[in-house]
Design a protein around this motif. Structure first.
Motif, PDB file in Angstrom:
ATOM      1  N   CYS A 143       0.857  -1.186   0.000  1.00 29.45           N
ATOM      2  CA  CYS A 143       0.000   0.000   0.000  1.00 29.45           C
ATOM      3  C   CYS A 143       0.900   1.246   0.000  1.00 29.45           C
ATOM      4  O   CYS A 143       1.838   1.331   0.778  1.00 29.45           O
ATOM      5  CB  CYS A 143      -0.885  -0.010   1.239  1.00 29.45           C
ATOM      6  SG  CYS A 143      -1.726   1.550   1.571  1.00 29.45           S
ATOM      7  N   CYS A 146       0.446   3.095   3.756  1.00 31.68           N
ATOM      8  CA  CYS A 146       0.904   2.534   5.030  1.00 31.68           C
ATOM      9  C   CYS A 146       1.990   1.472   4.856  1.00 31.68           C
ATOM     10  O   CYS A 146       2.639   1.101   5.821  1.00 31.68           O
ATOM     11  CB  CYS A 146      -0.269   1.934   5.798  1.00 31.68           C
ATOM     12  SG  CYS A 146      -0.920   0.415   5.063  1.00 31.68           S
ATOM     13  N   CYS A 176      -4.483   0.191   0.281  1.00 32.33           N
ATOM     14  CA  CYS A 176      -5.443  -0.726   0.879  1.00 32.33           C
ATOM     15  C   CYS A 176      -6.730   0.038   1.176  1.00 32.33           C
ATOM     16  O   CYS A 176      -6.721   1.251   1.360  1.00 32.33           O
ATOM     17  CB  CYS A 176      -4.873  -1.471   2.081  1.00 32.33           C
ATOM     18  SG  CYS A 176      -4.227  -0.510   3.418  1.00 32.33           S
ATOM     19  N   CYS A 225      -6.966   2.424   4.190  1.00 28.51           N
ATOM     20  CA  CYS A 225      -6.176   3.647   4.033  1.00 28.51           C
ATOM     21  C   CYS A 225      -6.909   4.621   3.122  1.00 28.51           C
ATOM     22  O   CYS A 225      -6.977   5.811   3.385  1.00 28.51           O
ATOM     23  CB  CYS A 225      -4.806   3.344   3.426  1.00 28.51           C
ATOM     24  SG  CYS A 225      -3.639   2.781   4.652  1.00 28.51           S
TER      25      CYS A 225
HETATM   26 ZN   LIG Z   1      -2.662   0.990   3.625  1.00 31.34          ZN
END
Ligand SMILES: [Zn+2]
Ligand SMILES: [Zn+2]
Length: 268
Positions: free
Chosen positions: A134, A137, A176, A179
């Motif tokens: 991702c 993150c 993701c 997020c």
């Molecule tokens: Zn993420």
């Protein structure tokens, strides 16, 4: 490279309202008092620019609801933006005209289509082939095609669409689902909101080390480059970001937090 119209608008506002080195200005005084080396003043200035972007676009969305382009046409809508700026600012005529154009592009862009299923799949393939994490993150994403898992792959508009972000490859990031939807929402960047609130969420500080969501929020909004602040490697390559203090003896406050990769994470 094509620029996001929202960024162009912010650049114009930056030219109209550049940061001032005036030491009498309260922000500069606080910056110096708290030994921030210009970082506090910069944060304040970026935040102010984001605010103006949001404010101008919010009003313009209101005008769009009143004068939809499909009913009234583009020219009428642009005229209404102009009238608003003329009536509610003391800006020079030439700056009003420049702003009007930039605002119009933002609104026009925001009305463009989201990525199609086909485009989404293409982006997914590309990210999956390169084993990208991702981009926000650094967690592993679920590429299996589900959409309910918190780490399911999704396409994020890096510069929010609603604020003049393009629906094109330059502005797409693989993120993701959590997020994308729950954390980044439509924030532009770290300077977009109340820093301590974003950084710490509602999580008590004691849980900071364990609570993943909180860590991600910090990772996102601490500096928004989505990379380790030491090696500068991006989260989508290097993996999960952790948050640590920049100055170990200072407290857990927003300006003292930095994102780090696993190998550069400071020891607690
Ligand atoms: Zn993420
Ligand atoms: Zn690193």
């Amino acid at each position: 490279m094509e620029n996001n119209p929202g960024r162009d608008l912010r650049l114009l506002l930056d030219r109209l309202y550049p940061a001032t080195p005036n030491t009498d200005f309260f922000v500069n005084k606080a910056d110096s008092d708290f030994m921030e080396d210009g970082l506090l003043a910069d944060l304040h200035h970026q935040s102010f620019l984001n605010y103006l972007v949001r404010r101008l676009l919010t009003v313009s969305y209101g005008l769009l609801r009143k004068y939809p382009i499909d009913q009234f046409g583009e020219n009428r809508y642009q005229r209404e933006i102009y009238k608003y700026l003329k009536g509610f600012s003391r800006l020079k005529e030439k700056d009003i005209l420049r702003l009007k154009v930039k605002i119009f592009y933002c609104i026009e862009t925001s009305q463009s289509n989201k990525p199609t299923k086909l485009e989404t799949n293409k982006i997914k393939k590309r990210c999956e082939n390169r084993s990208y994490f991702c981009y926000i993150c650094g967690q592993e994403m679920d590429y299996s095609g589900g959409s309910v898992e918190s780490n399911a792959f999704s396409v994020d508009h890096i510069w929010p669409r609603h604020l003049g972000g393009l629906s094109s490859n330059v502005n797409f990031g693989g993120a993701c689902r959590d997020c994308n939807n729950k954390i980044k929402e439509d924030y532009i960047d770290f300077a977009d909101f109340h820093y301590e609130h974003i950084a710490f969420s509602k999580t008590p500080y004691d849980f900071l080390a364990e609570d993943r969501k909180s860590r991600i929020e910090i990772a996102i909004f601490s500096k928004t480059e989505f990379c380790c602040s030491i090696c500068m490697k991006p989260a989508y390559i290097i993996g999960e970001l952790f948050i640590g203090k920049k100055e170990p003896n200072d407290g857990w406050h927003y300006q003292n937090l930095m994102p780090y990769c696993k190998s550069h994470k400071p020891k607690e």
